[in-house]
Design an enzyme around this catalytic site. Structure first.
Site, mmCIF file in Angstrom:
data_model
loop_
_atom_site.group_PDB
_atom_site.id
_atom_site.type_symbol
_atom_site.label_atom_id
_atom_site.label_comp_id
_atom_site.label_asym_id
_atom_site.label_seq_id
_atom_site.Cartn_x
_atom_site.Cartn_y
_atom_site.Cartn_z
ATOM 1 C CG ASP A 187 -1.701 -1.206 1.183
ATOM 2 O OD1 ASP A 187 -1.919 -1.964 0.481
ATOM 3 O OD2 ASP A 187 -2.541 -1.139 2.367
ATOM 4 C CE1 TYR A 239 -3.688 -10.474 5.231
ATOM 5 C CE2 TYR A 239 -2.512 -10.417 7.085
ATOM 6 C CZ TYR A 239 -2.605 -10.285 6.087
ATOM 7 O OH TYR A 239 -1.459 -9.496 5.563
HETATM 8 MG MG MG Z 1 -5.163 0.054 5.699
#
Ligand code: MG
Ligand code: ADP
Length: 396
Positions: A187, A239
């Site tokens: 990200d 996850y």
């Molecule tokens: Mg985030």
């Protein structure tokens, strides 16, 4: 610059003036991101292909006479103030003393000090006011946006000798250690390195990053985000389990990470492990290959040719990695049935958003078809909007 972006920059400036009683020295901003393909490959040392989107977090910054950092956001009326020299004692051990949202920018300040080797007493204090139009929790990484905006603003006013990869690493460190969220670096790299109409082809092992032209605009394509509104807060267990399966698969194969297993190794892998672990491994191995194939296809044939790879990615997450939910499958199926070039769930899974690549002329048809399919299944209406591959962090 879009209208939305300048509006949000103005919001940051007026929040600053309101709360701090002076005008800021300037505003900086960083975008959220969408991932075109390469899901759960990041923590397997593999490949991802995200792009920065037009939604941005802006920060208005002013310097102070003392060595204090003060942050405020449109999210939260209360300013948080910490002497720069105290950041080191605060993170990571005493992070609970700081309200969660403020750990992102203060954590970035802390990580930048450590990465640059600069002493807090030599730096000027700063006031920071944040405003954002990145949707929170929709899988578009509002967290990387606030980290990237902070990092690029502070790097400039403190004249830090750090490149964009180092700024992305400071963002990741803030998120991992100051916030306490165990995320990869995809990200932050997308938010720092994004380019208009292009994606970032990232090798999560070496951190080598290549800009890959998407050409959506020229091909008359739009990328739709279909936010199911299904929260993935219950996903933590899932996850962690997927990460554990990947580690188990890599150790059975005798490699440091699944990045080192190829599609040709899969028949041998099938004989070495239980069916569930094998299917988890097969998702990662084939997904890595799909990222490579997508990059090659974009370069050789253009974006209209990547649809089958997106669809195969979704099937792999649904059937092998088992992280889809009925809302995501409905979004993908309805988008494809109404003429999308390709579609897949995106993000960690168990909820969140799907993306669909759609000819501009069909955007309304696909939007209506997905909305109707949700209604027919008794799901709450999804939020559907287009995202545009955009530039990374910068001074406004
Ligand atoms: Mg985030
Ligand atoms: P996302 O998928 O949007 O990145 P995260 O849970 O990783 O979701 O990050 C969202 C969190 O980041 C918010 O709950 C908040 O703590 C923080 N955050 C993001 N943007 C802002 C902002 N503009 N102002 C304050 N906090 C923010």
């Amino acid at each position: 610059m879009t209208t939305t972006t300048s509006d949000t920059a103005a919001d940051a400036r007026s929040l600053f003036a309101d709360r701090f009683g002076t005008e800021p020295a300037g505003t900086w901003s960083a975008p959220g991101r969408a991932n075109l393909i390469g899901e759960h490959t990041d923590y397997n040392d593999g490949f991802v292909l995200p792009f920065a989107i037009q939604h941005r977090t802006h920060v208005a910054l002013g310097t102070r006479a003392d060595a204090v950092v003060r942050v405020v956001s449109t999210f939260d009326g209360d300013a948080v103030e910490v002497p720069l020299a105290d950041l080191d004692a605060l993170f990571p051990d005493r992070r609970d003393e700081v309200v969660e949202w403020a750990r992102y920018p203060l954590g970035v300040a802390w990580a930048l000090l450590a990465a640059s080797g600069r002493n807090a007493v030599d730096l000027t204090g700063v006031d920071l006011a944040f405003a954002s139009d990145v949707p929170v929790g929709a899988g578009l990484s509002s967290s990387a946006a606030i980290e990237g905006a902070t990092a690029s603003a502070l790097a400039e006013v403190w004249a830090l000798d750090l490149d964009r990869v180092a700024l992305a690493q400071a963002g990741r460190r803030a998120e991992n250690e100051a916030v306490g969220a165990p995320t990869g670096i995809m990200d932050q790299m997308a938010s720092m390195l994004g380019r208009a109409d292009a994606a970032i082809f990232l090798d999560c092992r070496s951190l080598d990053a290549d800009v890959v032209d998407l050409g959506f605009d020229g091909a008359g394509l739009e990328l739709l985000v279909i936010d199911t509104g299904v929260s993935h807060s219950h996903a933590t267990g899932g996850y962690g389990e997927r990460r554990a399966s990947c580690e188990l698969g890599a150790s059975i194969m005798g490699v440091p990470a699944l990045r080192d297993v190829t599609v040709d190794d899969l028949p041998r892998a099938a004989g070495l492990m239980d069916d569930v672990t094998f299917r988890r491994v097969r998702h990662i191995v084939t997904e890595n290959q799909r990222v490579l194939d997508t990059v090659r296809t974009l370069r050789e044939r253009g974006p209209a040719a990547i649809g089958d790879l997106l669809v195969a990615s979704h099937a792999s997450m649904r059937d092998d990695f088992e992280i889809s939910v009925p809302e995501l499958d409905t979004a993908v199926d309805a988008a494809l049935a109404s003429g999308a070039v390709g579609a897949r769930m995106t993000g960690g899974g168990f909820g969140g958003a799907a993306i669909a690549l759609v000819a501009r002329a069909r955007v309304e048809t696909v939007t209506a078809a997905v909305t109707a399919a949700f209604a027919a299944s008794g799901f709450s209406a999804p939020t559907i909007f287009t995202v545009t591959p955009s530039a990374g962090a910068a001074r406004d």
